[in-house]
Design a protein around this motif. Structure first.
Motif, mmCIF file in Angstrom:
data_model
loop_
_atom_site.group_PDB
_atom_site.id
_atom_site.type_symbol
_atom_site.label_atom_id
_atom_site.label_comp_id
_atom_site.label_asym_id
_atom_site.label_seq_id
_atom_site.Cartn_x
_atom_site.Cartn_y
_atom_site.Cartn_z
ATOM 1 N N GLY A 67 0.887 5.335 1.040
ATOM 2 C CA GLY A 67 0.124 6.334 1.773
ATOM 3 C C GLY A 67 0.959 7.069 2.803
ATOM 4 O O GLY A 67 2.174 6.908 2.884
ATOM 5 N N GLN A 106 -3.260 6.827 5.537
ATOM 6 C CA GLN A 106 -4.260 7.344 4.605
ATOM 7 C C GLN A 106 -3.657 7.182 3.217
ATOM 8 O O GLN A 106 -2.584 7.712 2.930
ATOM 9 C CB GLN A 106 -4.565 8.802 4.899
ATOM 10 C CG GLN A 106 -5.689 9.354 4.069
ATOM 11 C CD GLN A 106 -6.072 10.750 4.512
ATOM 12 O OE1 GLN A 106 -5.224 11.531 4.891
ATOM 13 N NE2 GLN A 106 -7.342 11.043 4.451
ATOM 14 N N ASP A 107 -4.348 6.426 2.365
ATOM 15 C CA ASP A 107 -3.806 6.164 1.038
ATOM 16 C C ASP A 107 -4.113 7.324 0.091
ATOM 17 O O ASP A 107 -4.697 8.335 0.488
ATOM 18 C CB ASP A 107 -4.291 4.823 0.482
ATOM 19 C CG ASP A 107 -5.774 4.778 0.190
ATOM 20 O OD1 ASP A 107 -6.450 5.814 0.272
ATOM 21 O OD2 ASP A 107 -6.267 3.675 -0.133
ATOM 22 N N GLU A 108 -3.703 7.173 -1.151
ATOM 23 C CA GLU A 108 -3.842 8.241 -2.140
ATOM 24 C C GLU A 108 -5.297 8.546 -2.476
ATOM 25 O O GLU A 108 -5.612 9.597 -2.988
ATOM 26 C CB GLU A 108 -3.061 7.875 -3.399
ATOM 27 C CG GLU A 108 -1.569 7.789 -3.132
ATOM 28 C CD GLU A 108 -0.789 7.175 -4.272
ATOM 29 O OE1 GLU A 108 -1.265 6.175 -4.841
ATOM 30 O OE2 GLU A 108 0.277 7.712 -4.579
ATOM 31 N N ARG A 110 0.855 -1.187 0.000
ATOM 32 C CA ARG A 110 0.000 0.000 0.000
ATOM 33 C C ARG A 110 0.889 1.235 0.000
ATOM 34 O O ARG A 110 1.973 1.217 0.567
ATOM 35 C CB ARG A 110 -0.897 0.025 1.226
ATOM 36 C CG ARG A 110 -1.899 -1.101 1.243
ATOM 37 C CD ARG A 110 -2.769 -0.993 2.480
ATOM 38 N NE ARG A 110 -3.873 -1.925 2.409
ATOM 39 C CZ ARG A 110 -3.867 -3.133 2.929
ATOM 40 N NH1 ARG A 110 -2.786 -3.567 3.534
ATOM 41 N NH2 ARG A 110 -4.926 -3.913 2.852
ATOM 42 N N LYS A 165 -7.575 8.769 -0.163
ATOM 43 C CA LYS A 165 -8.088 9.309 1.101
ATOM 44 C C LYS A 165 -8.800 8.272 1.956
ATOM 45 O O LYS A 165 -9.575 8.609 2.832
ATOM 46 C CB LYS A 165 -9.004 10.518 0.868
ATOM 47 C CG LYS A 165 -8.393 11.633 0.053
ATOM 48 C CD LYS A 165 -7.253 12.271 0.792
ATOM 49 C CE LYS A 165 -6.733 13.460 -0.049
ATOM 50 N NZ LYS A 165 -5.403 13.816 0.297
#
Length: 65
Positions: free
Chosen positions: A30, A45-47, A28, A49
């Motif tokens: 983020g 929090q990933d790309e 992942r 959101k």
């Protein structure tokens, strides 16, 4: 790994985090938003959101993206 997680939270550095779950590696990308030492989990929090919770013990690799 611990240093990169702490730096990411302080500076909003984008990380690529690899975990091991059910016999598979999952990667992942983020930002670390929370480090919960009591429950031994991190929150990223990933790309897109989305908020993702990861266990410390499942982490296999952390790299700067």
């Amino acid at each position: 790994m611990e240093r990169l997680l702490s730096e990411s939270m302080a500076t909003n550095m984008l990380l690529e985090i690899t975990t091991w779950k059910n016999g598979f590696f999952i990667t992942r990308v983020g930002f670390v938003t929370k480090i919960d030492t009591l429950n031994k989990r991190i929150q990223i929090q990933d790309e897109l959101k989305s908020t993702i919770h990861l266990d410390f013990f499942s982490l296999t690799n952390v790299m700067v993206k």
